[in-house]
Design a protein around this motif. Structure first.
Motif, PDB file in Angstrom:
ATOM      1  N   GLY A   1       8.132   0.450  99.067  1.00 26.31           N
ATOM      2  CA  GLY A   1       8.905   0.433 100.234  1.00 26.31           C
ATOM      3  C   GLY A   1      10.283   0.522 100.444  1.00 26.31           C
ATOM      4  N   VAL A   2      10.937   0.495  99.347  1.00 19.69           N
ATOM      5  CA  VAL A   2      12.384   0.504  99.186  1.00 19.69           C
ATOM      6  C   VAL A   2      12.994   1.821  99.810  1.00 19.69           C
ATOM      7  CG1 VAL A   2      14.543   0.582  97.638  1.00 19.69           C
ATOM      8  CG2 VAL A   2      12.563  -1.192  97.299  1.00 19.69           C
ATOM      9  N   LEU A   3      12.550   2.902  99.261  1.00 20.15           N
ATOM     10  CA  LEU A   3      13.044   4.181  99.869  1.00 20.15           C
ATOM     11  C   LEU A   3      12.802   3.966 101.367  1.00 20.15           C
ATOM     12  CD1 LEU A   3      12.025   6.693  97.172  1.00 20.15           C
ATOM     13  CD2 LEU A   3      14.027   5.917  97.454  1.00 20.15           C
ATOM     14  N   ASP A   4      11.493   3.808 101.844  1.00 18.59           N
ATOM     15  CA  ASP A   4      11.529   3.874 103.325  1.00 18.59           C
ATOM     16  C   ASP A   4      12.594   3.169 104.099  1.00 18.59           C
ATOM     17  OD1 ASP A   4       9.625   5.809 103.717  1.00 18.59           O
ATOM     18  OD2 ASP A   4       8.081   4.308 103.042  1.00 18.59           O
ATOM     19  N   GLU A   5      12.902   1.886 103.486  1.00 18.82           N
ATOM     20  CA  GLU A   5      13.746   0.943 103.949  1.00 18.82           C
ATOM     21  C   GLU A   5      15.024   1.372 104.280  1.00 18.82           C
ATOM     22  OE1 GLU A   5      13.294  -1.973 105.801  1.00 18.82           O
ATOM     23  OE2 GLU A   5      11.165  -1.375 105.438  1.00 18.82           O
ATOM     24  N   ILE A   6      15.619   2.095 102.976  1.00 20.13           N
ATOM     25  CA  ILE A   6      17.072   2.749 102.851  1.00 20.13           C
ATOM     26  C   ILE A   6      17.136   3.947 103.791  1.00 20.13           C
ATOM     27  CG2 ILE A   6      18.562   3.565 101.298  1.00 20.13           C
ATOM     28  CD1 ILE A   6      17.497   2.228  98.999  1.00 20.13           C
ATOM     29  N   HIS A   7      16.079   4.598 103.905  1.00 20.04           N
ATOM     30  CA  HIS A   7      15.825   5.609 104.907  1.00 20.04           C
ATOM     31  C   HIS A   7      16.137   5.454 106.212  1.00 20.04           C
ATOM     32  CE1 HIS A   7      14.830   9.711 106.468  1.00 20.04           C
ATOM     33  NE2 HIS A   7      13.816   9.082 107.068  1.00 20.04           N
ATOM     34  N   LYS A   8      15.470   4.274 106.585  1.00 21.95           N
ATOM     35  CA  LYS A   8      15.659   3.837 107.964  1.00 21.95           C
ATOM     36  C   LYS A   8      17.084   3.159 108.395  1.00 21.95           C
ATOM     37  CE  LYS A   8      11.777   1.140 107.947  1.00 21.95           C
ATOM     38  NZ  LYS A   8      10.993   0.239 108.360  1.00 21.95           N
ATOM     39  N   ALA A   9      17.387   2.382 107.539  1.00 20.25           N
ATOM     40  CA  ALA A   9      18.822   1.614 107.670  1.00 20.25           C
ATOM     41  C   ALA A   9      20.063   2.251 107.263  1.00 20.25           C
ATOM     42  CB  ALA A   9      18.352   0.368 107.019  1.00 20.25           C
ATOM     43  N   GLY A  10      19.913   3.255 106.032  1.00 20.89           N
ATOM     44  CA  GLY A  10      21.243   4.041 105.908  1.00 20.89           C
ATOM     45  C   GLY A  10      21.682   2.970 104.557  1.00 20.89           C
ATOM     46  N   ALA A  11      21.922   1.619 104.960  1.00 17.92           N
ATOM     47  CA  ALA A  11      22.405   0.861 103.921  1.00 17.92           C
ATOM     48  C   ALA A  11      21.751  -0.451 104.122  1.00 17.92           C
ATOM     49  CB  ALA A  11      23.850   0.490 104.246  1.00 17.92           C
ATOM     50  N   VAL A  12      21.545  -1.434 102.939  1.00 17.91           N
ATOM     51  CA  VAL A  12      20.825  -2.449 102.878  1.00 17.91           C
ATOM     52  C   VAL A  12      21.364  -3.488 101.799  1.00 17.91           C
ATOM     53  CG1 VAL A  12      18.558  -1.296 103.430  1.00 17.91           C
ATOM     54  CG2 VAL A  12      19.320  -1.703 101.184  1.00 17.91           C
ATOM     55  N   GLN A  13      20.956  -4.862 102.012  1.00 21.43           N
ATOM     56  CA  GLN A  13      21.346  -5.872 100.938  1.00 21.43           C
ATOM     57  C   GLN A  13      20.216  -5.932 100.135  1.00 21.43           C
ATOM     58  OE1 GLN A  13      24.502  -5.591 102.358  1.00 21.43           O
ATOM     59  NE2 GLN A  13      24.608  -7.158 101.398  1.00 21.43           N
ATOM     60  N   ALA A  14      20.757  -5.486  98.833  1.00 22.91           N
ATOM     61  CA  ALA A  14      19.717  -5.450  97.493  1.00 22.91           C
ATOM     62  C   ALA A  14      18.779  -6.644  97.641  1.00 22.91           C
ATOM     63  CB  ALA A  14      20.340  -4.941  96.467  1.00 22.91           C
TER      64      ALA A  14
ATOM     65  N   ALA B   1      14.462  -8.268  88.684  1.00 24.50           N
ATOM     66  CA  ALA B   1      13.794  -7.020  88.400  1.00 24.50           C
ATOM     67  C   ALA B   1      14.227  -5.500  89.314  1.00 24.50           C
ATOM     68  CB  ALA B   1      12.220  -7.061  88.538  1.00 24.50           C
ATOM     69  N   ALA B   2      14.371  -5.776  90.689  1.00 28.34           N
ATOM     70  CA  ALA B   2      14.732  -4.787  91.487  1.00 28.34           C
ATOM     71  C   ALA B   2      16.180  -4.215  91.135  1.00 28.34           C
ATOM     72  CB  ALA B   2      14.732  -5.341  92.972  1.00 28.34           C
ATOM     73  N   ARG B   3      17.064  -5.404  90.567  1.00 27.06           N
ATOM     74  CA  ARG B   3      18.415  -4.938  90.258  1.00 27.06           C
ATOM     75  C   ARG B   3      18.530  -3.795  89.156  1.00 27.06           C
ATOM     76  NH1 ARG B   3      21.063 -10.644  89.678  1.00 27.06           N
ATOM     77  NH2 ARG B   3      20.457 -11.317  91.812  1.00 27.06           N
ATOM     78  N   GLY B   4      17.196  -3.501  88.331  1.00 28.20           N
ATOM     79  CA  GLY B   4      17.238  -2.711  87.295  1.00 28.20           C
ATOM     80  C   GLY B   4      16.793  -1.285  88.057  1.00 28.20           C
ATOM     81  N   MET B   5      15.903  -1.239  88.949  1.00 23.70           N
ATOM     82  CA  MET B   5      15.448  -0.193  89.820  1.00 23.70           C
ATOM     83  C   MET B   5      16.788   0.447  90.314  1.00 23.70           C
ATOM     84  SD  MET B   5      12.759   0.160  92.822  1.00 23.70           S
ATOM     85  CE  MET B   5      13.691  -1.212  93.822  1.00 23.70           C
ATOM     86  N   TYR B   6      17.496  -0.426  91.189  1.00 28.41           N
ATOM     87  CA  TYR B   6      18.468   0.086  92.110  1.00 28.41           C
ATOM     88  C   TYR B   6      19.701   0.783  90.990  1.00 28.41           C
ATOM     89  CZ  TYR B   6      17.223  -2.901  95.804  1.00 28.41           C
ATOM     90  OH  TYR B   6      16.448  -3.340  97.038  1.00 28.41           O
TER      91      TYR B   6
ATOM     92  N   ASP C   1      27.638  -1.238  96.205  1.00 26.48           N
ATOM     93  CA  ASP C   1      28.961  -1.646  96.226  1.00 26.48           C
ATOM     94  C   ASP C   1      28.616  -3.183  96.354  1.00 26.48           C
ATOM     95  OD1 ASP C   1      31.336  -2.578  96.567  1.00 26.48           O
ATOM     96  OD2 ASP C   1      31.575  -1.707  98.762  1.00 26.48           O
ATOM     97  N   GLY C   2      28.509  -3.917  95.273  1.00 25.33           N
ATOM     98  CA  GLY C   2      28.343  -5.221  95.141  1.00 25.33           C
ATOM     99  C   GLY C   2      26.601  -5.456  95.599  1.00 25.33           C
ATOM    100  N   ASP C   3      26.300  -6.123  96.473  1.00 24.73           N
ATOM    101  CA  ASP C   3      25.026  -6.295  96.806  1.00 24.73           C
ATOM    102  C   ASP C   3      24.346  -5.279  97.863  1.00 24.73           C
ATOM    103  OD1 ASP C   3      22.405  -7.903  96.461  1.00 24.73           O
ATOM    104  OD2 ASP C   3      22.837  -8.355  98.591  1.00 24.73           O
ATOM    105  N   THR C   4      25.419  -4.475  98.400  1.00 23.09           N
ATOM    106  CA  THR C   4      24.970  -3.481  99.316  1.00 23.09           C
ATOM    107  C   THR C   4      24.750  -2.106  98.568  1.00 23.09           C
ATOM    108  OG1 THR C   4      26.611  -4.336 100.987  1.00 23.09           O
ATOM    109  CG2 THR C   4      25.919  -1.933 101.428  1.00 23.09           C
TER     110      THR C   4
END
Length: 335
Positions: free
Chosen positions: A35-48, A61-66, A78-81
């Motif tokens: 669901g990460v791609l959908d959330e970024i698609h909707k919001a444009g920017a998210v806090q990881a 674990a998600a940081r490795g994916m990002y 950019d930091g956690d964004t």
């Protein structure tokens, strides 16, 4: 500066490009599925970290994916964004291609050294994930085959009540058909138990359990069945190449006419082998599709080779819809 080197006026891939892209392919498939791609698609920017927690993921674990997504400019960090990167829109559109490859065909490519050896190419010598392939193909079809499919469906010059789908996968095509055509019934046919189970589950979830059924059978060697005799429209997508090589295709397509005696229209859609592309210019998806089937020992015909078998099987080509992605894909309208 990109890790891609520039030699003269030409960009040249580096080993790091290849390695990082391989990791990113897995990350793209995972980011879609969780669901990460959908959330970024909707919001444009998210806090990881916040997004990871909200989706039930482990933040570390998600940081490795990002990071893998950022390495190929799908996102920027950019930091956690986390924000959409230069390639986000294109990758998000074609995310099912990456899922098909990284999830559906992972077992095949992991065992490539074993599969390549002639001595090992006997029996069930490779593994693919049928459920993951069905999951990917459900979305893949929405932007590739579906527009051409519905154009072909709307050209059918007669009313019908029973449709069968060879290689039904998730059952999505049958669900769409019975929803669009009230009173019709659908029959799914697939060799994979997981696909049959998914079709039945999706039919029930969508309220069509009384109008859609599914059976496990190999479309390459179907046995007569009473339910086949009711079918008036036959569809088959992303598995027509399984009928080949040529002599087998002639025999199998001829047999379909006998097993489905009431069928008046057969819509056959598939990706075909690309021709005329330099190795560096093969379009998205086609390299994976063609190389995977080469590894499996499955012949992929060209469009011209398809044209050369219809007359010998009793099917008449009455229409054809070209598809641009995947390249060299087509929907044949047969009667």
């Amino acid at each position: 500066m990109s890790i891609t080197e520039v030699v003269g006026s030409q960009a040249r891939l580096t080993a790091a490009d290849i390695y990082n892209s391989a990791v990113a392919s897995w990350a793209i498939a995972a980011a879609w599925e969780v669901g990460v791609l959908d959330e970024i698609h909707k919001a444009g920017a998210v806090q990881a970290d916040e997004l990871a927690v909200r989706l039930g993921l482990d933040p570390v674990a998600a940081r490795g994916m990002y990071q893998a997504l950022a390495a190929v400019e799908v996102i920027t960090r950019d930091g956690d964004t986390v924000r959409q990167g230069p390639l986000f829109a294109e990758v998000n559109q074609y995310r099912s291609y990456f899922h098909w490859l990284s999830r559906g065909c992972s077992g095949l490519y992991t065992e490539m050294p074993t599969v390549l050896k002639r001595a090992n190419r006997v029996g069930s010598f490779y593994q693919r994930d049928a459920a993951a392939i069905s999951y990917a193909c459900r979305e893949l079809s929405t932007f590739s085959f579906d527009p051409a499919f519905w154009t072909a469906m709307e050209r059918i010059p007669f009313s019908f009540s029973v449709v069968a789908d060879l290689g039904c996968g998730s059952g999505e095509r049958l669900i769409q058909i019975v929803r669009k055509y009230p009173g019709t019934r659908g029959l799914g046919i697939d060799i994979a138990p997981a696909a049959v189970e998914m079709t039945l589950a999706e039919a029930e979830r969508n309220g069509f359990a009384d109008r859609i059924t599914a059976v496990r059978a190999d479309a390459r060697g179907l046995e007569p069945h009473p339910s086949y005799e009711e079918v008036e429209v036959l569809t088959c997508f992303m598995m027509g190449h399984d009928f080949w090589p040529r002599e087998d295709a002639i025999e199998r397509l001829s047999t379909l006419r006998e097993l489905f005696p009431r069928v008046r229209r057969f819509l056959l859609g598939d990706a075909t082998r690309t021709v005329g592309y330099a190795d560096r210019d093969v379009p998205l998806f086609n390299l994976g599709f063609e190389s995977a089937h080469d590894l499996m020992g499955q012949y992929i015909p060209t469009i011209d080779e398809w044209h050369g078998v219809f007359a010998e099987t009793g099917w008449k080509l009455v229409g054809e819809e070209a598809i641009t992605s995947p390249a060299a894909s087509v929907v044949f309208e047969l009667e």
